[in-house]
Design a protein around this motif. Structure first.
Motif, PDB file in Angstrom:
ATOM      1  N   LEU A 186     -19.736  -7.628  -8.671  1.00 21.88           N
ATOM      2  CA  LEU A 186     -20.995  -7.080  -9.642  1.00 21.88           C
ATOM      3  C   LEU A 186     -21.114  -8.836  -9.934  1.00 21.88           C
ATOM      4  O   LEU A 186     -22.457  -8.724 -10.237  1.00 21.88           O
ATOM      5  CB  LEU A 186     -20.143  -6.837 -10.768  1.00 21.88           C
ATOM      6  CG  LEU A 186     -19.350  -5.256 -11.039  1.00 21.88           C
ATOM      7  CD1 LEU A 186     -18.883  -4.873 -11.752  1.00 21.88           C
ATOM      8  CD2 LEU A 186     -20.821  -4.103 -10.458  1.00 21.88           C
ATOM      9  N   ILE A 187     -20.292 -10.107 -10.433  1.00 18.34           N
ATOM     10  CA  ILE A 187     -21.387 -11.277 -10.542  1.00 18.34           C
ATOM     11  C   ILE A 187     -22.699 -11.883  -9.526  1.00 18.34           C
ATOM     12  O   ILE A 187     -23.661 -12.391  -9.828  1.00 18.34           O
ATOM     13  CB  ILE A 187     -19.925 -12.060 -10.997  1.00 18.34           C
ATOM     14  CG1 ILE A 187     -19.674 -12.283 -12.046  1.00 18.34           C
ATOM     15  CG2 ILE A 187     -20.720 -13.598 -10.893  1.00 18.34           C
ATOM     16  CD1 ILE A 187     -18.073 -12.606 -11.910  1.00 18.34           C
ATOM     17  N   ALA A 188     -21.701 -11.440  -8.430  1.00 21.16           N
ATOM     18  CA  ALA A 188     -22.798 -11.780  -7.394  1.00 21.16           C
ATOM     19  C   ALA A 188     -24.047 -10.569  -7.326  1.00 21.16           C
ATOM     20  O   ALA A 188     -25.127 -11.761  -7.085  1.00 21.16           O
ATOM     21  CB  ALA A 188     -22.732 -11.959  -5.642  1.00 21.16           C
ATOM     22  N   MET A 189     -24.052  -9.326  -7.355  1.00 18.92           N
ATOM     23  CA  MET A 189     -25.445  -9.086  -7.719  1.00 18.92           C
ATOM     24  C   MET A 189     -25.849  -9.487  -9.389  1.00 18.92           C
ATOM     25  O   MET A 189     -27.594  -9.101  -8.927  1.00 18.92           O
ATOM     26  CB  MET A 189     -24.944  -7.554  -7.163  1.00 18.92           C
ATOM     27  CG  MET A 189     -24.449  -6.935  -6.504  1.00 18.92           C
ATOM     28  SD  MET A 189     -23.512  -5.313  -6.033  1.00 18.92           S
ATOM     29  CE  MET A 189     -24.646  -4.676  -5.581  1.00 18.92           C
ATOM     30  N   ARG A 190     -25.890  -9.645  -9.884  1.00 16.71           N
ATOM     31  CA  ARG A 190     -26.641  -9.835 -11.244  1.00 16.71           C
ATOM     32  C   ARG A 190     -26.809 -11.597 -10.325  1.00 16.71           C
ATOM     33  O   ARG A 190     -27.940 -11.114 -11.544  1.00 16.71           O
ATOM     34  CB  ARG A 190     -25.519 -10.061 -12.420  1.00 16.71           C
ATOM     35  CG  ARG A 190     -24.832  -8.559 -12.905  1.00 16.71           C
ATOM     36  CD  ARG A 190     -23.652  -9.331 -14.263  1.00 16.71           C
ATOM     37  NE  ARG A 190     -23.346  -7.641 -14.730  1.00 16.71           N
ATOM     38  CZ  ARG A 190     -21.859  -6.911 -14.828  1.00 16.71           C
ATOM     39  NH1 ARG A 190     -21.755  -8.787 -15.281  1.00 16.71           N
ATOM     40  NH2 ARG A 190     -21.663  -7.026 -15.008  1.00 16.71           N
ATOM     41  N   GLY A 242     -28.005 -12.482  -8.506  1.00 21.39           N
ATOM     42  CA  GLY A 242     -29.111 -12.003  -6.705  1.00 21.39           C
ATOM     43  C   GLY A 242     -28.777 -12.561  -5.656  1.00 21.39           C
ATOM     44  O   GLY A 242     -29.181 -12.673  -4.389  1.00 21.39           O
ATOM     45  N   GLU A 243     -27.258 -13.084  -5.607  1.00 18.73           N
ATOM     46  CA  GLU A 243     -27.333 -13.822  -4.384  1.00 18.73           C
ATOM     47  C   GLU A 243     -26.627 -12.006  -3.355  1.00 18.73           C
ATOM     48  O   GLU A 243     -26.285 -12.214  -1.809  1.00 18.73           O
ATOM     49  CB  GLU A 243     -25.992 -14.369  -4.520  1.00 18.73           C
ATOM     50  CG  GLU A 243     -25.757 -15.730  -5.113  1.00 18.73           C
ATOM     51  CD  GLU A 243     -23.828 -15.887  -5.397  1.00 18.73           C
ATOM     52  OE1 GLU A 243     -23.190 -15.919  -4.459  1.00 18.73           O
ATOM     53  OE2 GLU A 243     -24.075 -16.868  -6.501  1.00 18.73           O
ATOM     54  N   VAL A 244     -26.486 -11.377  -3.870  1.00 19.97           N
ATOM     55  CA  VAL A 244     -26.330  -9.758  -3.069  1.00 19.97           C
ATOM     56  C   VAL A 244     -27.030  -9.494  -3.323  1.00 19.97           C
ATOM     57  O   VAL A 244     -26.950  -8.642  -4.335  1.00 19.97           O
ATOM     58  CB  VAL A 244     -24.757  -9.494  -3.189  1.00 19.97           C
ATOM     59  CG1 VAL A 244     -24.468  -8.005  -2.811  1.00 19.97           C
ATOM     60  CG2 VAL A 244     -23.356 -10.083  -2.920  1.00 19.97           C
ATOM     61  N   LYS A 245     -27.854  -8.455  -2.769  1.00 22.52           N
ATOM     62  CA  LYS A 245     -28.469  -7.194  -2.571  1.00 22.52           C
ATOM     63  C   LYS A 245     -28.332  -5.495  -2.784  1.00 22.52           C
ATOM     64  O   LYS A 245     -27.622  -5.996  -0.838  1.00 22.52           O
ATOM     65  CB  LYS A 245     -29.982  -7.370  -3.138  1.00 22.52           C
ATOM     66  CG  LYS A 245     -30.328  -8.514  -3.160  1.00 22.52           C
ATOM     67  CD  LYS A 245     -31.950  -9.160  -2.795  1.00 22.52           C
ATOM     68  CE  LYS A 245     -31.919 -10.064  -3.474  1.00 22.52           C
ATOM     69  NZ  LYS A 245     -33.586 -10.945  -2.866  1.00 22.52           N
ATOM     70  N   TYR A 246     -28.359  -4.852  -3.037  1.00 24.19           N
ATOM     71  CA  TYR A 246     -28.302  -3.469  -2.795  1.00 24.19           C
ATOM     72  C   TYR A 246     -29.421  -2.366  -2.144  1.00 24.19           C
ATOM     73  O   TYR A 246     -30.183  -2.615  -2.848  1.00 24.19           O
ATOM     74  CB  TYR A 246     -27.011  -2.568  -3.604  1.00 24.19           C
ATOM     75  CG  TYR A 246     -26.853  -0.369  -2.893  1.00 24.19           C
ATOM     76  CD1 TYR A 246     -25.590  -1.081  -1.835  1.00 24.19           C
ATOM     77  CD2 TYR A 246     -28.169   0.365  -3.468  1.00 24.19           C
ATOM     78  CE1 TYR A 246     -25.619   0.687  -1.417  1.00 24.19           C
ATOM     79  CE2 TYR A 246     -27.769   1.224  -2.984  1.00 24.19           C
ATOM     80  CZ  TYR A 246     -26.850   1.476  -2.247  1.00 24.19           C
ATOM     81  OH  TYR A 246     -25.808   2.212  -1.539  1.00 24.19           O
ATOM     82  N   ASP A 247     -29.532  -2.563  -0.743  1.00 23.07           N
ATOM     83  CA  ASP A 247     -30.589  -1.835  -0.144  1.00 23.07           C
ATOM     84  C   ASP A 247     -30.351   0.037  -0.089  1.00 23.07           C
ATOM     85  O   ASP A 247     -29.530   0.432   0.477  1.00 23.07           O
ATOM     86  CB  ASP A 247     -30.729  -2.249   1.053  1.00 23.07           C
ATOM     87  CG  ASP A 247     -32.125  -1.576   1.724  1.00 23.07           C
ATOM     88  OD1 ASP A 247     -33.022  -0.240   1.459  1.00 23.07           O
ATOM     89  OD2 ASP A 247     -32.511  -1.681   3.150  1.00 23.07           O
TER      90      ASP A 247
END
Length: 88
Positions: free
Chosen positions: A62-66, A68-73
């Motif tokens: 969740l921290i990585a998604m917030r 922007g390091e990890v994105k969900y396509d």
């Protein structure tokens, strides 16, 4: 010497050659990695430890998604890591 005798002799020599090659390969592997045949002795994880690791992994995701390091396509239904994504 008959044809059957020759075939039998050839079969025996093929088996001995195959055995010596297999033996040589196994010997090489054993010398290259002496602990290969010994499995790692790790006890199974406790259920509380599994839950704790899951919580930590979700929090890190969740921290990585917030950030922007990890994105969900959503179209492909995959997670992508920004620094490993090819620019198109």
């Amino acid at each position: 010497m008959s044809l059957d005798d020759l075939k039998e002799q050839k079969r025996r020599s093929d088996a001995s050659v195959r055995f010596s090659i297999d033996h040589s390969v196994q010997l090489f592997r054993a010398l290259a990695n002496p602990r290969q045949d010994r499995p790692a002795l790790t006890p199974p994880r406790d259920s509380d430890e599994i839950k704790a690791l899951n919580v930590l992994a979700r929090r890190k995701l969740l921290i990585a998604m917030r950030s922007g390091e990890v994105k969900y396509d959503a179209e492909r239904r995959v997670l992508t890591i920004a620094k490993y994504t090819r620019s198109e």
